[in-house]
Design a protein around this motif. Structure first.
Motif, PDB file in Angstrom:
ATOM      1  N   TYR A   1       0.825  -1.218   0.000  1.00 12.58           N
ATOM      2  CA  TYR A   1       0.000   0.000   0.000  1.00 12.58           C
ATOM      3  C   TYR A   1       0.852   1.256   0.000  1.00 12.58           C
ATOM      4  N   LEU A   2       0.447   2.212  -0.818  1.00 12.06           N
ATOM      5  CA  LEU A   2       1.039   3.534  -0.677  1.00 12.06           C
ATOM      6  C   LEU A   2       0.267   4.241   0.439  1.00 12.06           C
ATOM      7  N   VAL A   3       0.983   4.724   1.431  1.00 17.92           N
ATOM      8  CA  VAL A   3       0.365   5.504   2.504  1.00 17.92           C
ATOM      9  C   VAL A   3       0.972   6.907   2.432  1.00 17.92           C
ATOM     10  N   ALA A   4       0.136   7.901   2.255  1.00 19.09           N
ATOM     11  CA  ALA A   4       0.649   9.271   2.141  1.00 19.09           C
ATOM     12  C   ALA A   4      -0.096  10.156   3.131  1.00 19.09           C
ATOM     13  N   LEU A   5       0.651  10.703   4.059  1.00 21.95           N
ATOM     14  CA  LEU A   5       0.053  11.615   5.053  1.00 21.95           C
ATOM     15  C   LEU A   5       0.382  13.040   4.617  1.00 21.95           C
ATOM     16  N   LEU A   6      -0.555  13.630   3.893  1.00 24.22           N
ATOM     17  CA  LEU A   6      -0.302  14.915   3.239  1.00 24.22           C
ATOM     18  C   LEU A   6      -0.807  16.046   4.141  1.00 24.22           C
ATOM     19  N   ARG A   7       0.017  16.348   5.106  1.00 19.77           N
ATOM     20  CA  ARG A   7      -0.373  17.295   6.160  1.00 19.77           C
ATOM     21  C   ARG A   7      -0.374  18.731   5.653  1.00 19.77           C
ATOM     22  N   PHE A   8      -1.434  19.437   5.961  1.00 17.72           N
ATOM     23  CA  PHE A   8      -1.477  20.890   5.739  1.00 17.72           C
ATOM     24  C   PHE A   8      -1.624  21.525   7.108  1.00 17.72           C
ATOM     25  N   THR A   9      -0.841  22.570   7.349  1.00 17.00           N
ATOM     26  CA  THR A   9      -0.887  23.194   8.671  1.00 17.00           C
ATOM     27  C   THR A   9      -1.776  24.441   8.639  1.00 17.00           C
ATOM     28  N   CYS A  10      -2.002  25.041   9.788  1.00 19.04           N
ATOM     29  CA  CYS A  10      -2.793  26.276   9.927  1.00 19.04           C
ATOM     30  C   CYS A  10      -4.260  26.085   9.580  1.00 19.04           C
ATOM     31  N   THR A  11      -4.833  24.920   9.795  1.00 22.41           N
ATOM     32  CA  THR A  11      -6.244  24.762   9.459  1.00 22.41           C
ATOM     33  C   THR A  11      -7.130  25.141  10.634  1.00 22.41           C
ATOM     34  N   ASN A  12      -6.556  25.315  11.782  1.00 23.12           N
ATOM     35  CA  ASN A  12      -7.388  25.770  12.896  1.00 23.12           C
ATOM     36  C   ASN A  12      -6.660  26.911  13.616  1.00 23.12           C
ATOM     37  N   PRO A  13      -7.337  27.603  14.510  1.00 27.41           N
ATOM     38  CA  PRO A  13      -6.704  28.780  15.116  1.00 27.41           C
ATOM     39  C   PRO A  13      -5.420  28.445  15.872  1.00 27.41           C
ATOM     40  N   LYS A  14      -5.320  27.224  16.396  1.00 25.57           N
ATOM     41  CA  LYS A  14      -4.109  26.867  17.148  1.00 25.57           C
ATOM     42  C   LYS A  14      -3.484  25.618  16.524  1.00 25.57           C
ATOM     43  N   PRO A  15      -2.822  25.778  15.383  1.00 29.21           N
ATOM     44  CA  PRO A  15      -2.290  24.577  14.727  1.00 29.21           C
ATOM     45  C   PRO A  15      -1.155  23.958  15.543  1.00 29.21           C
ATOM     46  N   PRO A  16      -1.005  22.616  15.491  1.00 29.06           N
ATOM     47  CA  PRO A  16       0.136  22.028  16.180  1.00 29.06           C
ATOM     48  C   PRO A  16       1.426  22.501  15.515  1.00 29.06           C
ATOM     49  N   THR A  17       2.490  22.578  16.278  1.00 27.49           N
ATOM     50  CA  THR A  17       3.746  23.062  15.699  1.00 27.49           C
ATOM     51  C   THR A  17       4.281  22.030  14.713  1.00 27.49           C
ATOM     52  N   VAL A  18       5.130  22.506  13.800  1.00 27.08           N
ATOM     53  CA  VAL A  18       5.742  21.599  12.814  1.00 27.08           C
ATOM     54  C   VAL A  18       6.529  20.513  13.551  1.00 27.08           C
ATOM     55  N   GLU A  19       7.218  20.915  14.639  1.00 24.62           N
ATOM     56  CA  GLU A  19       8.018  19.939  15.407  1.00 24.62           C
ATOM     57  C   GLU A  19       7.122  18.814  15.908  1.00 24.62           C
ATOM     58  N   LYS A  20       5.932  19.174  16.345  1.00 29.06           N
ATOM     59  CA  LYS A  20       5.008  18.169  16.876  1.00 29.06           C
ATOM     60  C   LYS A  20       4.576  17.193  15.771  1.00 29.06           C
TER      61      LYS A  20
END
Ligand code: FAD
Length: 515
Positions: free
Chosen positions: A429-448
């Motif tokens: 299986y190809l598994v791709a987690l295509l994360r986009f940040t800033c979708t909510n007022p308090k986005p998790p940090t990139v480090e997280k």
């Protein structure tokens, strides 16, 4: 010239600003050279937005000979490296060269474009710096033909995807893009311009395909074509149970209906069982007129649901009721939730450019230009159910602000002579987690988010899963050695043969430049 570039490396920017035109003259390029990361500093950024390394100069070659001159010039220095940059859509600085030279391959994008027929098969020769979206548009409008194997998003260069694999919903039938080219022109790390194919310089040909830019710069590729359909029926159906979803997806990629055509595209994704606009039910809809009726899903549905996405090509002169019959025969074998089926008819080109529309919206909202700590993996069929239980249903149960792709492909469609590393099983299986940040007022940090990616990889390692990272990124050679497993020795030998001083693609962080 080299002494002059080296001085630039060692001195401060202000002191060492060199006369661009005199360096250009010494190199005698047909293209151009510019110090620093280019006018907008574009070469020290990538789509990932996690790393930034400033190059010494950006060079816009106009042909393979220019690329060869740059590589040879670098090889005469004690420390210069050269990174080919396609469209910079890497995630972890792979196309960067810290205080090295970046080749902006887009400057060569119009080179070579030519249709050929060999033994009744059509091919197009294209530049390594061409964007796939331009290859598509030019092939369809000029010849009524198109490549067979794609990526989901086409603002990527031919050289960039061939250096990795190039995977989308057509791969189950035709293999990745690396299985759909028959000849390359490559500039090696020694500055030699070589033609390679299965029969001519085969070591270089297979080494470069999926070779992470380590053995040469692809300046031309010969891509297999097929006749382009006019239209696509694009369908999404919903499952609440992972085992039913995978059973059907595997059925579609392994057993086409007898005497009938199979779907031309098979993918799938996981989405959150909620009304969240980005991660939940609305993410399945194909048309603003569609609605997701939550009452239609079974009460047993868990934290996430699954969407199987398929497409069938047809021509505008086909009888639509015949298309309906083919589709319903093929869907008739599947166990999806009959009330949760969505479909649209779109032109073939619009279908292939579907992510371009997402890009336009994301650019407007600003999330296209924010960081993307993505994780891409290939996970074997034996391990995917457990992956679902632990990763999709637990670690990622609230979604990632973007698509979580999961769909099967077949190992037998991948040429095992290329450098791409995949699991051992026939179905993976190809598994791709295509994360986009800033979708909510308090986005998790990139480090997280990066830490969460590590948690997932660690979980797979601990479990002893048969998996490989796709578009891999490692910090130590030991990890690369693990990644390549019993192919490592071959990879090192090819490096010694084609790029003995380790000049090329330093951003992959596999080998160190030799003085
Ligand atoms: P770059 O990021 O510029 O370069 C990638 C690597 O290739 C670098 O090491 C670089 O040095 C090397 N390189 C670049 N050009 C050449 C060349 N001519 N010769 C030799 N080496 C070269 N991948 C998939 O398989 N399927 C998908 O559906 C898919 N969708 C994507 C969607 C988005 C929005 C994004 C951002 C990425 C996606 N990718 C997908 C990943 C993509 O295929 C890789 O990141 C690819 O490397 C990007 O191409 P690029 O032209 O931007 O390459």
């Amino acid at each position: 010239m080299i002494a002059c570039l080296e001085r630039y490396v060692h001195e401060t920017d202000a002191e060492s600003r060199q006369d661009v035109s005199s360096i250009c003259k010494t190199l005698d390029l047909q293209g151009s050279i510019e110090f620093g990361g280019g006018p907008t500093g574009f070469a020290d950024k990538d789509f990932g937005g996690v790393y930034s390394f400033e190059p010494l100069a950006v060079i816009r070659p106009s042909c393979a000979d220019d690329v060869a001159r740059v590589v040879k010039a670098a090889s005469r220095s004690s420390n210069l490296t050269v990174a080919a940059r396609g469209n910079g859509h890497s995630i972890n600085g792979q196309a960067m060269a810290h205080r090295g030279l970046v080749l902006d391959m887009r400057s060569t994008e119009d080179n070579h474009f030519k249709l050929l027929t060999i033994n009744g098969v059509y091919y197009v020769d294209v530049s390594g710096g061409a964007l796939w979206e331009d290859v598509l548009k030019r092939c369809v409008s000029k010849f009524g033909m198109a490549p067979r194997s794609w990526t989901d998003y086409l603002s990527l260069t031919v050289g960039g995807t061939l250096s990795n694999a190039g995977v989308s919903g057509q791969a189950f039938r035709y293999g990745p893009q690396t299985s759909n080219v028959t000849e390359l022109e490559v500039v090696t790390g020694k500055g030699d311009v070589l033609i390679c194919s299965e029969n001519e310089n085969p070591e270089l040909f297979f080494g470069v395909l999926g070779g992470l830019g380590q053995f040469g710069v692809i300046t031309r590729a010969r891509v297999v074509l097929q006749s382009a359909p006019d239209m696509v029926r694009w369908i999404r159906v919903v499952y609440s149970e992972f085992d039913e979803f995978t059973r059907d997806a595997e059925l579609l990629v392994t057993q086409p209906v007898k005497g009938e055509s199979s779907f031309d595209y098979v993918e799938g994704f996981v989405f959150v069982n909620s009304d969240d606009r980005v991660n939940g039910w609305p993410s399945v809809l194909l048309d603003p007129g569609h609605g997701f009726e939550p009452d239609h899903k079974p009460p047993t549905a868990g934290s996430v649901l699954y969407c199987l996405e398929v497409a069938l090509h047809y021509n505008s002169d086909n009888n639509l009721s015949a298309v309906d019959t083919v589709v319903s025969t093929m869907l008739g074998r599947l166990g999806f939730n009959r009330n949760l089926k969505f479909q649209v008819d779109v032109s073939y080109v619009d279908f292939l450019l579907r992510v371009k529309r997402v890009e336009e919206q994301a650019k407007t909202s600003g999330i296209w230009d924010s960081p993307h700590p993505w994780l891409n993996m290939f996970v074997s069929k034996s391990d995917i159910a457990e992956f679902d239980r632990e990763v999709f249903k637990k670690i990622l149960k609230d979604g990632i602000g973007g698509p979580m792709l999961v769909y099967p492909v077949l190992r037998s469609k991948w040429d095992n002579r290329t450098s791409v590393m995949i699991p051992d099983e026939e179905i993976f299986y190809l598994v791709a987690l295509l994360r986009f940040t800033c979708t909510n007022p308090k986005p998790p940090t990139v480090e997280k988010l990066v830490a969460q990616n590590h948690e997932i990889i660690q979980y797979c390692n601990k479990r002893g899963s048969d998996f490989k990272l796709y578009l891999p990124h490692y910090k130590s050679q030991e990890e690369w050695k693990n990644h390549f497993g019993n192919q490592w020795t071959r990879f090192v030998e090819m490096k010694a043969c084609f790029d003995p001083m380790a000049i090329l693609s330093p951003g992959q962080n596999i080998f160190s430049r030799l003085p």
